[in-house]
Enzyme design. Structure first.
Site, PDB file in Angstrom:
ATOM      1  N   GLU A  22       3.514   5.344  51.600  1.00 27.09           N
ATOM      2  CA  GLU A  22       3.765   3.953  51.420  1.00 27.09           C
ATOM      3  C   GLU A  22       3.644   3.029  52.468  1.00 27.09           C
ATOM      4  OE1 GLU A  22       6.822   4.899  47.827  1.00 27.09           O
ATOM      5  OE2 GLU A  22       7.759   4.536  49.606  1.00 27.09           O
ATOM      6  N   HIS A  42      12.412   6.496  53.909  1.00 24.50           N
ATOM      7  CA  HIS A  42      11.901   5.268  53.308  1.00 24.50           C
ATOM      8  C   HIS A  42      11.620   3.980  54.360  1.00 24.50           C
ATOM      9  CE1 HIS A  42      11.119   1.685  50.606  1.00 24.50           C
ATOM     10  NE2 HIS A  42      10.486   2.529  49.688  1.00 24.50           N
TER      11      HIS A  42
HETATM   12  P1  PGA Z   1       7.367  -0.911  44.575  1.00 26.07           P
HETATM   13  O1  PGA Z   1       8.274   0.055  45.609  1.00 26.07           O
HETATM   14  O2  PGA Z   1       6.679   0.016  43.815  1.00 26.07           O
HETATM   15  O3  PGA Z   1       8.194  -1.797  44.002  1.00 26.07           O
HETATM   16  O4  PGA Z   1       6.422  -1.478  45.523  1.00 26.07           O
HETATM   17  C1  PGA Z   1       7.765   1.108  46.132  1.00 26.07           C
HETATM   18  C2  PGA Z   1       8.734   2.078  47.107  1.00 26.07           C
HETATM   19  O5  PGA Z   1       9.309   1.268  47.864  1.00 26.07           O
HETATM   20  O6  PGA Z   1       8.770   3.339  47.218  1.00 26.07           O
END
Ligand code: PGA
Length: 273
Positions: A184, A112
């Protein structure tokens, strides 16, 4: 109800079921975690589960409570937000893949952007962690995504493919078939992020789809997913699900995303028939 851990998709652009998951990041104590899991269980219907594969990734301390609340035959998969590449040893403060598996997790989230940014996760360590997850029969959930300046320079696709290749290239095709990839973009994540316009994601998903469609379990989108943009995001080519933070921390938000995904899958199936 589909059995827990069953393969949900054939991979590629038309998975049988959409993967809808949440990571709680560093949120929730045990009681809140159990209440979330209880409410989810009460609201799962077979109809929805034919079209949606749910998963939840709590903090380490809540993995066992959530697994217990969901019950042994739950179709909801549980994950860990990180795990070390070694099975055991002198790594104070770390947690291993066998340990999170022992707690009941079957997914390991890896790479992440918050871990890459704040805790020194590198492409090399993501590769070691993917290998450790595979070695123990776990499903790696590899997160990739570019920062704003790379996007501005028009290098998003190149950047995320380097992250994906760096983590996954050593895998055999059957091993790769267990992997979930969550795209992401860093500029879209969390309170400091902004919801993407779908056209901003087309090129990245085209690049990922070109390499990984029909090879990985599913390609997911994550970053500022809300009940207002979820349907649009699911309509993007190559998107096989959503990986969600804030919107899903309230179980009602998560359930609403479920309903949206179910309706989306139902209408795309109707469109095909
Ligand atoms: P968020 O987080 O939906 O709060 O933007 C997404 C993530 O970090 O996977």
């Amino acid at each position: 109800m589909p059995p827990r851990g069953s393969s949900a998709t054939t991979g590629g652009t038309t998975p049988e079921r959409l993967w809808i998951g949440t990571s709680w990041k560093m949120n929730k104590l045990g009681a809140d975690a159990r209440a979330w899991a209880d409410t989810l269980t009460e609201n799962l219907s077979e109809d929805v589960l034919e079209r949606v594969q749910p998963f939840v990734i709590p903090s380490f301390t809540a993995i066992s409570p959530v697994v217990q609340s969901l019950g042994g035959r739950s179709p909801v998969l549980v994950g860990a937000q990180n795990a070390h590449w070694e099975d055991s040893g002198a790594w104070t403060g770390e947690i291993s893949v066998p340990q999170v598996k022992d707690a009941g997790a079957s997914i390991v989230e890896i790479g992440h952007s918050e871990r890459r940014t704040h805790f020194g996760e590198t492409i090399e360590t993501t590769r070691w962690k993917v290998e450790a997850a595979i070695r123990h029969g776990m499903r790696p959930l590899l997160c990739i995504g570019e920062p704003e300046d790379i996007k501005a320079a028009g290098q998003s696709a190149e950047y995320i493919l380097e992250q994906a290749h760096g983590a996954l290239d050593g895998l055999t095709e059957p091993e790769l078939g267990k992997v979930l990839i969550a795209y992401e973009p860093m500029w879209a994540i969390g309170d400091a992020g902004r919801p993407p316009r779908t056209e901003e994601l087309v090129e990245a998903f085209a690049a990922l789809g070109n390499e990984y469609d029909h090879r990985v379990e599913a390609l997911l989108y994550g970053g500022s997913v809300t009940v207002d943009n979820a349907a649009q995001l699911l309509s993007l080519d190559h998107v096989g699900g959503l990986f969600v933070g804030r919107t899903a921390w309230d179980v009602q938000g998560y359930l609403e995303l479920f309903r949206i995904a179910e309706a989306h899958r139902r209408s795309s199936a109707d469109g095909l028939s």
